[in-house]
Design an enzyme around this catalytic site. Sequence first.
Site, short mmCIF file in Angstrom:
data_model
loop_
_atom_site.label_atom_id
_atom_site.label_comp_id
_atom_site.label_asym_id
_atom_site.label_seq_id
_atom_site.Cartn_x
_atom_site.Cartn_y
_atom_site.Cartn_z
N GLY A 47 36.61 -56.65 -42.70
CA GLY A 47 34.99 -57.00 -41.83
C GLY A 47 34.48 -55.50 -41.91
O GLY A 47 34.26 -54.67 -42.68
N GLU A 48 33.93 -55.20 -40.60
CA GLU A 48 33.77 -53.75 -40.80
C GLU A 48 34.72 -53.34 -39.78
O GLU A 48 34.44 -54.12 -38.40
CB GLU A 48 32.41 -53.89 -40.22
CG GLU A 48 31.93 -52.10 -39.77
CD GLU A 48 32.66 -51.44 -40.42
OE1 GLU A 48 33.09 -50.43 -40.03
OE2 GLU A 48 32.47 -51.11 -41.74
N SER A 49 35.76 -52.61 -39.41
CA SER A 49 36.65 -52.20 -38.59
C SER A 49 36.09 -51.45 -37.83
O SER A 49 36.43 -51.57 -36.23
CB SER A 49 37.95 -51.87 -39.31
OG SER A 49 37.16 -49.89 -40.06
N CYS A 79 41.65 -55.55 -45.15
CA CYS A 79 40.39 -54.74 -45.42
C CYS A 79 40.21 -53.49 -44.29
O CYS A 79 41.36 -53.50 -43.72
CB CYS A 79 39.46 -55.32 -46.56
SG CYS A 79 38.38 -54.46 -46.74
N ARG A 106 39.93 -44.77 -45.27
CA ARG A 106 39.24 -46.03 -44.83
C ARG A 106 37.95 -45.78 -45.99
O ARG A 106 37.67 -44.19 -46.53
CB ARG A 106 38.02 -45.87 -43.54
CG ARG A 106 39.23 -45.98 -42.14
CD ARG A 106 37.92 -45.78 -41.55
NE ARG A 106 37.06 -47.16 -41.23
CZ ARG A 106 35.77 -46.70 -39.90
NH1 ARG A 106 34.88 -46.29 -40.24
NH2 ARG A 106 34.87 -48.14 -40.74
N ILE A 134 36.35 -54.83 -51.53
CA ILE A 134 34.73 -54.53 -51.10
C ILE A 134 34.60 -53.83 -49.91
O ILE A 134 35.38 -53.29 -49.69
CB ILE A 134 33.92 -55.90 -50.99
CG1 ILE A 134 34.70 -56.98 -51.60
CG2 ILE A 134 32.53 -55.61 -49.65
CD1 ILE A 134 33.59 -58.11 -50.87
N ARG A 135 34.39 -52.53 -50.49
CA ARG A 135 33.94 -50.99 -49.10
C ARG A 135 35.96 -50.61 -48.85
O ARG A 135 35.93 -50.47 -47.82
CB ARG A 135 33.18 -51.10 -48.31
CG ARG A 135 31.91 -51.01 -48.87
CD ARG A 135 31.02 -51.03 -48.05
NE ARG A 135 31.59 -50.03 -46.93
CZ ARG A 135 31.20 -50.26 -45.76
NH1 ARG A 135 30.62 -51.19 -45.00
NH2 ARG A 135 31.40 -48.93 -44.64
N HIS A 170 41.09 -58.64 -50.57
CA HIS A 170 40.45 -60.00 -50.17
C HIS A 170 40.70 -61.04 -51.01
O HIS A 170 39.90 -61.33 -51.48
CB HIS A 170 38.55 -60.07 -49.78
CG HIS A 170 38.32 -58.80 -48.94
ND1 HIS A 170 38.37 -58.97 -47.68
CD2 HIS A 170 38.09 -57.65 -49.36
CE1 HIS A 170 37.41 -58.36 -47.14
NE2 HIS A 170 37.58 -57.08 -48.01
N GLU A 172 41.24 -63.74 -49.57
CA GLU A 172 40.74 -65.14 -49.60
C GLU A 172 39.53 -65.25 -49.88
O GLU A 172 38.97 -66.10 -49.69
CB GLU A 172 40.30 -65.10 -47.82
CG GLU A 172 39.49 -64.17 -47.68
CD GLU A 172 39.33 -62.50 -48.11
OE1 GLU A 172 38.76 -61.75 -47.20
OE2 GLU A 172 40.86 -62.67 -47.62
#
Length: 190
Positions: A47-49, A79, A106, A134-135, A170, A172
């Site tokens: 997600g977004e850390s 991630c 990052r 993803i990013r 990821h 998952e």
Amino acid sequence: MRVAVLALQGAFIEHERRLTQLGAEVFEVRQLADWEQAKDALIIPGGESTTQTKLLTDLGLMEPIRQAIKNGLPVFGTCAGLILLAKNVEREGREYIATMDMTVCRNAYGRQLGSFHTVAPVAGVGDDIPMTFIRAPYIKEVSGTTKALASVDGHIVAAQQDRQLVTAFHPELDPDTRLHEYFLRLVRGE
């Protein structure tokens, strides 16, 4: 086996589906009262850390989670979860969970358009493991008892320190369950 899934933001539902598919009981952690339930392991999703860090701090979850991991609670971070578990994050001044001896870059693969899919071997897990980035971050270096498990294009993308497992990708999001199976074996002490 009862696995807590950090459900503040990110791909937590996909982890829950994989774990349930493998026979684990899962519950979501959204507040301190959720965290206080009995658990055998923790998943920290992608997600977004930055968002996850802020929410962990604001909700009073950061320190209890850090202490539980230091006391041996198995954890799987993907991630953003990898970033949160790293003791060193390049060009960052934030405080993370910081329980794994590694340095992370990052957004190392660029912005959303830099996302990609590949397959590569993961030590102890198998060959041709699907990897969706993803990013994504990557691990610049590991130290202490942390060991690299997989690399892509010369960058470490999976690592383990005792019962802490991280991936820059990821797992998952792919139907292959081998990484989640590997984590559940770590939880069981196999």
